[in-house]
Design a protein around this motif. Structure first.
Motif, PDB file in Angstrom:
ATOM      1  N   UNK A   5     -57.587  87.545  63.668  1.00 30.19           N
ATOM      2  CA  UNK A   5     -56.621  87.484  62.530  1.00 30.19           C
ATOM      3  C   UNK A   5     -56.020  88.781  62.264  1.00 30.19           C
ATOM      4  N   UNK A   6     -56.499  89.813  62.287  1.00 29.84           N
ATOM      5  CA  UNK A   6     -55.965  91.043  62.228  1.00 29.84           C
ATOM      6  C   UNK A   6     -54.694  91.171  62.960  1.00 29.84           C
ATOM      7  N   UNK A   7     -54.680  90.877  64.270  1.00 33.17           N
ATOM      8  CA  UNK A   7     -53.489  91.003  65.058  1.00 33.17           C
ATOM      9  C   UNK A   7     -52.546  89.889  64.997  1.00 33.17           C
ATOM     10  N   UNK A   8     -52.860  88.937  64.267  1.00 38.03           N
ATOM     11  CA  UNK A   8     -51.983  87.691  64.097  1.00 38.03           C
ATOM     12  C   UNK A   8     -51.393  87.856  62.683  1.00 38.03           C
ATOM     13  N   UNK A   9     -51.855  88.552  61.688  1.00 42.99           N
ATOM     14  CA  UNK A   9     -51.297  88.952  60.474  1.00 42.99           C
ATOM     15  C   UNK A   9     -49.978  89.698  60.452  1.00 42.99           C
ATOM     16  N   UNK A  10     -49.079  89.408  59.779  1.00 44.16           N
ATOM     17  CA  UNK A  10     -47.677  90.165  59.534  1.00 44.16           C
ATOM     18  C   UNK A  10     -47.318  90.052  58.191  1.00 44.16           C
ATOM     19  N   UNK A  11     -46.946  91.227  57.723  1.00 45.64           N
ATOM     20  CA  UNK A  11     -46.561  91.402  56.339  1.00 45.64           C
ATOM     21  C   UNK A  11     -45.395  90.584  55.927  1.00 45.64           C
ATOM     22  N   UNK A  12     -45.192  90.057  54.801  1.00 42.84           N
ATOM     23  CA  UNK A  12     -43.998  89.402  54.112  1.00 42.84           C
ATOM     24  C   UNK A  12     -42.716  90.077  54.662  1.00 42.84           C
ATOM     25  N   UNK A  13     -41.688  89.329  54.883  1.00 41.32           N
ATOM     26  CA  UNK A  13     -40.167  89.666  54.886  1.00 41.32           C
ATOM     27  C   UNK A  13     -39.623  89.776  53.546  1.00 41.32           C
TER      28      UNK A  13
END
Length: 800
Positions: free
Chosen positions: A597-605
């Motif tokens: 999950x940590x690797x799949x997360x991305x911050x909002x644009x």
């Protein structure tokens, strides 16, 4: 040699006595002429039965021991799970129904326990439902009026607390009247939190009259982020704001006993802080000494606090287990040694029980002096259980005592489960107690050198054990709190182990012992010398923090870890430390899932504030940039989500190529993070119109409209975020997809011509797609997110 006279006989050999007794019976049987064949068969059957029974016992023993030693802890986990489930529900349950169902389930479970026994799954299920019910009842009890809009009013009330911070002085006011009208006759919040001038001399318990600007409690800054309205709801704070000037003192008479006691404690803490600073020269050491002994942290500079945080030493600022153990433990040692010096006392009374009772009273005093934060309450309960165990002759520092402390605090206030201080405190304690319990069981009893060894050898071996304990403590506590800190604050302390190994010996051996001694000698006017030694230790500690922070650099900023990922990682750590034997392999499952999950997360644009006057969006290079360069809390949180330090706000302000403004409004261009396809050349257009004419134009050309104006039905913009939407749904986060959509204004011939030209032309026809939109407040708001009912109109009606 008999059994009693053999000093080397161990407990596991006691079974030989039973076998000897059976052999005597067999001799009598043989002497009675019973056939030898029948006797041997009988003995063989008995042996087989004993082996089978022993095998069954060996299989069930670890499970039984696990439930006996950790059962209450797992019940605590189940109650916490129920509270977490309540927080995640789409709507608020009906509390009388929940209480009735819990009563029925409890009565049924008790009846089954009396007859057949209650299974462990049944106990844990009942605990989960009890957690949901506790949170539901607590939420219903804390409902109170709150503002629906901002307003300027004149308040009269009594000061409940004064909080001094670097940003100013904040007071919590129990409101008695609004605009000269008693709140008993009108609807108005019971409590208001206001910022007053730092020069104000108001104290806890005093009556004041103040003119100020009030606002409804702010909701989450970002979806899933810090939510002040949640804390305000459970504290019955229905308004927050600032005073136009200094408050005016008024006489409200003598308050309640609780108010007078709080006033006495506040004055006592102020006097102690003044005595500490008077004995030390002005500097960071004096401010840090006051923070450690009294809990007043307003004097610590942001630079020193940041160094301590990056060095992994910020936990010393929260008065918790180590502070309480050193304070109460010191009181216990002094009291015990004093009574042991008097033979008449030592021979007639149980001095260790009297010393434990005295230390417990000292812990109560330190709890009150330090401000009684959640971490301090937890440590007080733990140390109280230790001393109570000493009084009744039982070991107090166990996982059971941790569970008792946690359940006690959650029953009183279930909302504490979501406070970072509660989570970090209990995560560290559970992990440490579990590790030392494993260490204690696996380390032989004679792990220390015997009396026949040389003195230097014994000292070296004991010192090695102490250093190993310090290393394990720093590693395990840092890991447990690091996961939670990364979720709440988007940062870790990569060199925290180094900082703790260097700084904690100074803190444990110099700083706190001298601080405790200074508090004990202060009534006699003899605190100067221990405070001077304490300041020397604090100077070393600050140097160590600065050194470690220099090693860290910007590596501490990692970005937000989502709640599911943090929960899985903590679950993996707990199962690794708590489960026995091969069952520890189960911990790999949540750890692997959490890392995925940590690797799949991305911050909002794209980030849009609830007020709408601020937003953030990525530029062509994929960097998140801000529309405003002010050092607001909103901007700091947005950068924190990206893993960027607050100091970078000015460098992250939007350039003129990304933000274009005139008198009628602004247009902001937004891009997704850089991907394998490269940045698109046609960005999304975010329009912020200020006039009706600009809104009509933007409705035809913009992809996202953020405005306080009401767009009509003819507006064809894909996403319209009006004022009412932001007011009801709060802050908004938007993610853009790396898969781009084609511009629709093209004929089939034009598309074919472009495909036959080159790939650059294809990229010019592509635009990023909106993949996900997240709102800070759900569509059906929970009680702490619901709009208030107190408006300027309601106050004016009440006057009539």
């Amino acid at each position: 040699m008999t059994e009693k006279s053999d000093p080397n006989l161990r407990d596991e050999n006691r079974g030989d006595t039973a076998q000897t007794r059976n052999a005597q019976i067999d001799i009598v049987t043989i002497s009675s002429l019973e056939p030898l064949r029948v006797l041997l068969r009988k003995r063989a059957n008995q042996t087989n039965n004993q082996v089978t029974a022993r095998a069954r016992t060996d299989v069930s023993l670890p499970q039984n021991q696990l439930w006996e030693t950790q059962g209450l802890l797992w019940v605590g986990f189940a109650v916490a799970s129920g509270i977490f489930i309540h927080g995640a529900l789409p709507d608020e349950p009906f509390w009388p129904f929940m209480v009735a169902i819990l009563a029925i389930l409890s009565a049924t479970g008790f009846g089954r326990w009396k007859t057949h026994g209650l299974s462990r799954i049944g106990v844990l299920t009942l605990a989960v439902f009890a957690g949901v019910t506790l949170a539901t009842v607590r939420t219903a009890m804390m409902e109170a009026p709150k503002l629906a809009e901002e307003m300027s009013v004149t308040l009269t009330g009594r000061v409940l607390s004064v909080d001094r911070r670097n940003s100013g002085k904040w007071v919590l006011l129990k409101v008695l009247s609004v605009n000269n009208r008693s709140i008993s006759t009108i609807e108005f919040p019971e409590k208001a939190r206001m910022r007053v001038p730092t020069t104000s001399t108001i104290q806890t318990g005093e009556g004041i009259e103040v003119r100020g600007r009030l606002f409804p409690p702010a909701g989450p800054v970002t979806p899933g982020g810090y939510d002040f309205s949640y804390r305000a709801y459970y504290s019955k704070i229905g308004a927050t704001g600032f005073a136009y000037g200094g408050p005016k003192h008024i006489d409200l008479g003598i308050g309640s006993i609780a108010i007078r006691f709080a006033q006495f404690l506040a004055k006592l803490r102020d006097r102690l802080a003044a005595r500490i600073t008077a004995n030390l020269p002005d500097g960071p050491e004096a401010a840090l000494a006051v923070a450690l002994l009294i809990g007043e942290r307003s004097g610590i500079t942001p630079e020193n606090e940041e160094n301590l945080r990056q060095a992994g030493l910020a936990h010393i600022l929260a008065i918790s287990g180590l502070h309480m153990a050193l304070f109460a433990g010191g009181a216990f040692s002094v009291c015990l040694a004093g009574m042991a010096l008097v033979p008449a006392v030592a021979l007639r009374i149980p001095i260790h029980k009297v010393a434990a009772l005295s230390a417990l009273m000292a812990a109560v005093v330190y709890l009150l002096l330090s401000g009684a934060s959640v971490a301090t309450q937890r440590s007080f309960l733990m140390i109280a259980l230790v001393f109570l165990g000493l009084i009744i002759g039982r070991r107090g520092l166990t996982l059971r005592s941790v569970a008792i402390a946690g359940l006690f605090l959650l029953v009183l206030a279930p909302e504490r489960l979501f406070f970072p201080g509660f989570q970090m405190s209990f995560a560290a304690v559970i992990a440490l107690v579990a590790v030392y319990d494993i260490w204690r069981k696996r380390t032989p009893a004679d792990r220390f050198a015997s009396g026949n060894d040389a003195v230097w050898y014994r000292l070296g071996k004991n010192l090695t054990g102490w250093v190993a304990g310090l290393f394990v403590t720093a590693l395990i506590a840092g890991l447990a709190t690091g996961i939670i800190g990364a979720h709440h604050f988007a940062r870790i302390a990569p060199y925290g182990l180094v900082g703790n190994m260097l700084g904690m010996p100074v803190f444990s051996l110099i700083v706190m012992p001298m601080g405790v001694l200074a508090l004990a000698l202060m009534p006699f006017g003899l605190a100067a010398f221990p405070l001077t030694v304490m300041a020397f230790g604090l100077s070393l500690l600050l140097d160590i923090a600065a050194f470690t922070a220099g090693l860290t650099g910007t590596a501490a900023q990692i970005g937000i870890i989502s709640a599911p990922a943090a929960l899985l990682l903590i679950a993996g750590l707990f199962t690794l430390l708590l489960l026995p034997g091969r069952l520890r392999a189960v911990s790999l499952v949540p750890v692997v899932l959490g890392m995925v999950l940590v690797n799949m997360e991305s911050p909002p644009d794209i980030q849009i504030a609830a007020s709408g006057n601020r937003l953030a969006a990525r530029d062509e290079s994929g960097l998140l940039r801000l529309t405003s360069q002010s050092g607001s809390f909103q901007n700091a949180i947005w950068l924190q989500t990206e893993g960027i330090a607050e100091e970078a706000i000015k460098s992250r302000t939007m350039k003129s190529s990304q933000k274009k403004c005139d008198k009628t409004g602004c247009v902001v261009f937004a891009f997704p993070e850089k991907s394998a396809l490269g940045p698109p050349l046609i960005p999304l257009k975010i329009a912020i119109p200020k006039t009706i004419q600009a809104l009509g134009l933007d409705c035809r050309k913009a992809d996202i409209i953020v405005s306080d104006k009401v767009a009509g039905r003819n507006c064809v913009a894909p996403i319209i975020i009006e004022k009412n939407i932001r007011k009801s749904r709060g802050a908004i986060s938007i993610w853009l997809s790396a898969a781009y959509q084609s511009e629709p204004q093209q004929s089939a011939d034009q598309k074919t011509a472009r495909l036959q030209s080159n790939k650059v032309a294809i990229k010019r026809t592509l635009k990023p797609m909106i993949s996900r939109i997240s709102y800070a407040i759900p569509k059906t708001p929970r009680p702490w997110h619901r709009l208030g009912t107190v408006t300027r109109r309601s106050l004016s009606k009440s006057k009539k």
